[in-house]
Design a protein around this motif. Structure first.
Motif, PDB file in Angstrom:
ATOM      1  N   TYR A  75      49.683  65.746 -65.107  1.00 33.88           N
ATOM      2  CA  TYR A  75      48.956  66.952 -64.725  1.00 33.88           C
ATOM      3  C   TYR A  75      48.905  67.915 -65.906  1.00 33.88           C
ATOM      4  CZ  TYR A  75      49.699  65.327 -59.925  1.00 33.88           C
ATOM      5  OH  TYR A  75      49.717  64.579 -58.779  1.00 33.88           O
ATOM      6  N   GLU A  76      47.904  68.771 -65.892  1.00 31.14           N
ATOM      7  CA  GLU A  76      47.836  69.807 -66.913  1.00 31.14           C
ATOM      8  C   GLU A  76      48.822  70.915 -66.575  1.00 31.14           C
ATOM      9  OE1 GLU A  76      43.828  71.120 -67.290  1.00 31.14           O
ATOM     10  OE2 GLU A  76      43.120  69.217 -68.124  1.00 31.14           O
ATOM     11  N   GLY A  77      49.436  71.477 -67.605  1.00 35.50           N
ATOM     12  CA  GLY A  77      50.422  72.520 -67.365  1.00 35.50           C
ATOM     13  C   GLY A  77      50.630  73.381 -68.596  1.00 35.50           C
ATOM     14  N   ILE A  78      51.666  74.223 -68.525  1.00 38.60           N
ATOM     15  CA  ILE A  78      51.992  75.138 -69.625  1.00 38.60           C
ATOM     16  C   ILE A  78      53.496  75.161 -69.801  1.00 38.60           C
ATOM     17  CG2 ILE A  78      52.095  77.147 -68.067  1.00 38.60           C
ATOM     18  CD1 ILE A  78      50.939  78.809 -70.381  1.00 38.60           C
ATOM     19  N   ILE A  79      53.953  75.239 -71.036  1.00 37.84           N
ATOM     20  CA  ILE A  79      55.384  75.259 -71.322  1.00 37.84           C
ATOM     21  C   ILE A  79      55.945  76.646 -71.046  1.00 37.84           C
ATOM     22  CG2 ILE A  79      57.096  75.117 -73.169  1.00 37.84           C
ATOM     23  CD1 ILE A  79      55.599  72.823 -74.334  1.00 37.84           C
ATOM     24  N   ARG A  80      57.019  76.676 -70.251  1.00 33.69           N
ATOM     25  CA  ARG A  80      57.670  77.937 -69.877  1.00 33.69           C
ATOM     26  C   ARG A  80      58.953  78.178 -70.665  1.00 33.69           C
ATOM     27  NH1 ARG A  80      53.713  80.899 -67.826  1.00 33.69           N
ATOM     28  NH2 ARG A  80      53.084  80.333 -65.702  1.00 33.69           N
ATOM     29  N   GLU A  81      59.673  77.098 -71.013  1.00 35.27           N
ATOM     30  CA  GLU A  81      60.926  77.236 -71.759  1.00 35.27           C
ATOM     31  C   GLU A  81      61.044  76.089 -72.753  1.00 35.27           C
ATOM     32  OE1 GLU A  81      64.344  77.448 -69.242  1.00 35.27           O
ATOM     33  OE2 GLU A  81      63.453  78.918 -67.861  1.00 35.27           O
ATOM     34  N   VAL A  82      61.708  76.363 -73.872  1.00 30.30           N
ATOM     35  CA  VAL A  82      61.950  75.341 -74.890  1.00 30.30           C
ATOM     36  C   VAL A  82      63.404  75.431 -75.326  1.00 30.30           C
ATOM     37  CG1 VAL A  82      61.346  74.465 -77.170  1.00 30.30           C
ATOM     38  CG2 VAL A  82      59.568  75.465 -75.726  1.00 30.30           C
ATOM     39  N   THR A  83      64.125  74.300 -75.255  1.00 31.00           N
ATOM     40  CA  THR A  83      65.501  74.236 -75.761  1.00 31.00           C
ATOM     41  C   THR A  83      65.542  73.207 -76.883  1.00 31.00           C
ATOM     42  OG1 THR A  83      66.215  72.496 -74.234  1.00 31.00           O
ATOM     43  CG2 THR A  83      66.358  74.781 -73.460  1.00 31.00           C
ATOM     44  N   ALA A  84      66.739  72.897 -77.366  1.00 33.02           N
ATOM     45  CA  ALA A  84      66.876  71.983 -78.500  1.00 33.02           C
ATOM     46  C   ALA A  84      66.326  70.597 -78.201  1.00 33.02           C
ATOM     47  CB  ALA A  84      68.339  71.886 -78.921  1.00 33.02           C
ATOM     48  N   ASP A  85      66.465  70.140 -76.947  1.00 34.47           N
ATOM     49  CA  ASP A  85      66.034  68.773 -76.644  1.00 34.47           C
ATOM     50  C   ASP A  85      65.177  68.658 -75.379  1.00 34.47           C
ATOM     51  OD1 ASP A  85      68.024  69.413 -74.882  1.00 34.47           O
ATOM     52  OD2 ASP A  85      69.202  67.591 -75.201  1.00 34.47           O
ATOM     53  N   LYS A  86      64.839  69.802 -74.750  1.00 34.80           N
ATOM     54  CA  LYS A  86      64.061  69.748 -73.517  1.00 34.80           C
ATOM     55  C   LYS A  86      63.020  70.866 -73.480  1.00 34.80           C
ATOM     56  CE  LYS A  86      67.907  67.767 -70.876  1.00 34.80           C
ATOM     57  NZ  LYS A  86      68.835  67.952 -69.728  1.00 34.80           N
ATOM     58  N   VAL A  87      62.009  70.666 -72.615  1.00 35.86           N
ATOM     59  CA  VAL A  87      61.016  71.710 -72.363  1.00 35.86           C
ATOM     60  C   VAL A  87      60.814  71.817 -70.857  1.00 35.86           C
ATOM     61  CG1 VAL A  87      59.802  71.455 -74.560  1.00 35.86           C
ATOM     62  CG2 VAL A  87      59.095  70.081 -72.612  1.00 35.86           C
ATOM     63  N   LYS A  88      60.597  73.022 -70.372  1.00 34.52           N
ATOM     64  CA  LYS A  88      60.312  73.238 -68.958  1.00 34.52           C
ATOM     65  C   LYS A  88      58.818  73.496 -68.813  1.00 34.52           C
ATOM     66  CE  LYS A  88      61.684  75.913 -64.883  1.00 34.52           C
ATOM     67  NZ  LYS A  88      62.560  77.007 -64.369  1.00 34.52           N
ATOM     68  N   VAL A  89      58.176  72.761 -67.882  1.00 26.10           N
ATOM     69  CA  VAL A  89      56.726  72.813 -67.729  1.00 26.10           C
ATOM     70  C   VAL A  89      56.355  73.317 -66.342  1.00 26.10           C
ATOM     71  CG1 VAL A  89      54.613  71.430 -67.630  1.00 26.10           C
ATOM     72  CG2 VAL A  89      56.343  70.963 -69.384  1.00 26.10           C
ATOM     73  N   HIS A  90      55.380  74.208 -66.300  1.00 29.40           N
ATOM     74  CA  HIS A  90      54.773  74.642 -65.035  1.00 29.40           C
ATOM     75  C   HIS A  90      53.427  73.945 -64.909  1.00 29.40           C
ATOM     76  CE1 HIS A  90      53.279  77.090 -61.747  1.00 29.40           C
ATOM     77  NE2 HIS A  90      52.210  77.367 -62.474  1.00 29.40           N
ATOM     78  N   TYR A  91      53.175  73.313 -63.758  1.00 32.52           N
ATOM     79  CA  TYR A  91      51.935  72.567 -63.532  1.00 32.52           C
ATOM     80  C   TYR A  91      50.884  73.483 -62.911  1.00 32.52           C
ATOM     81  CZ  TYR A  91      55.215  68.724 -64.141  1.00 32.52           C
ATOM     82  OH  TYR A  91      56.179  67.896 -64.643  1.00 32.52           O
ATOM     83  N   PHE A  92      49.696  73.484 -63.484  1.00 32.12           N
ATOM     84  CA  PHE A  92      48.628  74.332 -62.963  1.00 32.12           C
ATOM     85  C   PHE A  92      48.275  73.938 -61.526  1.00 32.12           C
ATOM     86  CE2 PHE A  92      47.121  74.574 -67.603  1.00 32.12           C
ATOM     87  CZ  PHE A  92      47.899  75.703 -67.832  1.00 32.12           C
ATOM     88  N   GLY A  93      48.144  74.937 -60.651  1.00 27.92           N
ATOM     89  CA  GLY A  93      47.766  74.678 -59.274  1.00 27.92           C
ATOM     90  C   GLY A  93      48.936  74.382 -58.359  1.00 27.92           C
ATOM     91  N   TRP A  94      50.148  74.415 -58.889  1.00 24.44           N
ATOM     92  CA  TRP A  94      51.342  74.121 -58.087  1.00 24.44           C
ATOM     93  C   TRP A  94      52.311  75.288 -58.165  1.00 24.44           C
ATOM     94  CZ3 TRP A  94      51.736  69.595 -55.254  1.00 24.44           C
ATOM     95  CH2 TRP A  94      50.743  68.636 -55.526  1.00 24.44           C
ATOM     96  N   ALA A  95      53.080  75.478 -57.107  1.00 21.55           N
ATOM     97  CA  ALA A  95      54.060  76.556 -57.062  1.00 21.55           C
ATOM     98  C   ALA A  95      55.162  76.317 -58.094  1.00 21.55           C
ATOM     99  CB  ALA A  95      54.665  76.647 -55.658  1.00 21.55           C
TER     100      ALA A  95
END
Length: 267
Positions: free
Chosen positions: A220-240
């Motif tokens: 799904y298309e999304g946007i990065i909300r957080e970035v750490t040394a080895d991980k990223v947190k993604v929010h998916y467009f159209g989803w809570a």
């Protein structure tokens, strides 16, 4: 004058490509020592060339041929290809006569508009998500003959039909489809790449738009909300926000079954 549009021959019933795919490339030779002068810096980045390929050619074979032509005495472990953002190239095709492209320079806020080409993703076809779905029937076969059939053509790799640039499209009258590449060379399989800092995992920032897998392995298309040394947190467009997911930042690092985010070329 002969019509510039593709047409079928009445005698051989084959399609004539008036405008094959045009690959323009620049060679970045990391084997050149640290340049002592501005002149050497310029020479290091200005080796250029051009090649033509049919839309029906196997994309992997075309790119491997380019690698071999650019570095005939280097192993494949010493050569890799970068491609300029397809979205940016398509914008430039439709831009004014000066060819200036406005807005984002590539898939991320940082970078120069180029991203690494994953050669293994050219076969099978299912490796690149399309419209959020992966074709499981294409990824289940293991025989050599089936894998050969699954290999992407140049047209499939560039998704020309989806972008309205198929062989019979009126847009092909504008001229050839141009793919801009960088060919990066290093001195040995253990040497550092000169463009290492520009690898996708090293460029992620909060606010970058991505294609990302969810826990069901759908894209799904999304946007990065957080970035750490080895991980990223993604929010998916159209989803809570409760469906936000944490993905690995780099490929082949950690134990997650999810893939790292992929560039969102539609920006």
């Amino acid at each position: 004058a002969t019509s510039p549009s593709p047409h079928k021959s009445s005698t051989t019933d084959c399609i004539i490509e008036t405008h094959p795919i045009e690959f323009r490339y620049s060679i970045i030779d990391g084997t050149v020592p640290n340049p002592p002068s501005p002149l050497t810096v310029s020479l290091r980045h200005t080796h250029e060339g051009m090649a033509l390929a049919s839309r029906d050619s196997m994309a992997g074979e075309v790119l491997r041929d380019l690698e071999r032509a650019a570095a005939p005495h280097r192993s494949s472990a010493c050569v890799r290809l970068w491609m300029r953002s397809p979205a940016q190239q398509l914008q430039q095709r439709g831009s004014g006569s000066n060819g200036v492209v406005s807005g984002r320079r590539g898939a991320t806020l940082r970078g120069d508009g180029y991203d690494l080409i994953e050669m293994e993703a050219l076969s099978p076809k299912a490796a690149r998500p399309v419209n959020g779905e992966v074709n499981e029937s294409l990824s289940s076969s293991s025989s050599k003959s089936d894998n050969a059939k699954q290999s992407m053509t140049v047209a499939e790799w560039l998704r020309l039909e989806e972008r309205g640039l198929g062989l019979m499209s009126k847009k092909t009258l504008l001229g050839p489809v141009v793919v801009e590449l960088l060919i990066e060379i290093r001195s040995s399989p253990t040497a550092r790449w000169s463009r290492e800092s520009l690898e996708l995992g090293n460029r992620w920032e909060v606010g970058d738009f991505v294609d990302a897998q969810d826990t069901a392995l759908k894209w799904y298309e999304g946007i990065i909300r957080e970035v750490t040394a080895d991980k990223v947190k993604v929010h998916y467009f159209g989803w809570a926000s409760k469906w936000d997911a944490t993905l690995p930042r780099y490929k082949n690092v950690g134990t997650s079954k999810l893939s790292p985010p992929a560039p969102l070329w539609t920006m």
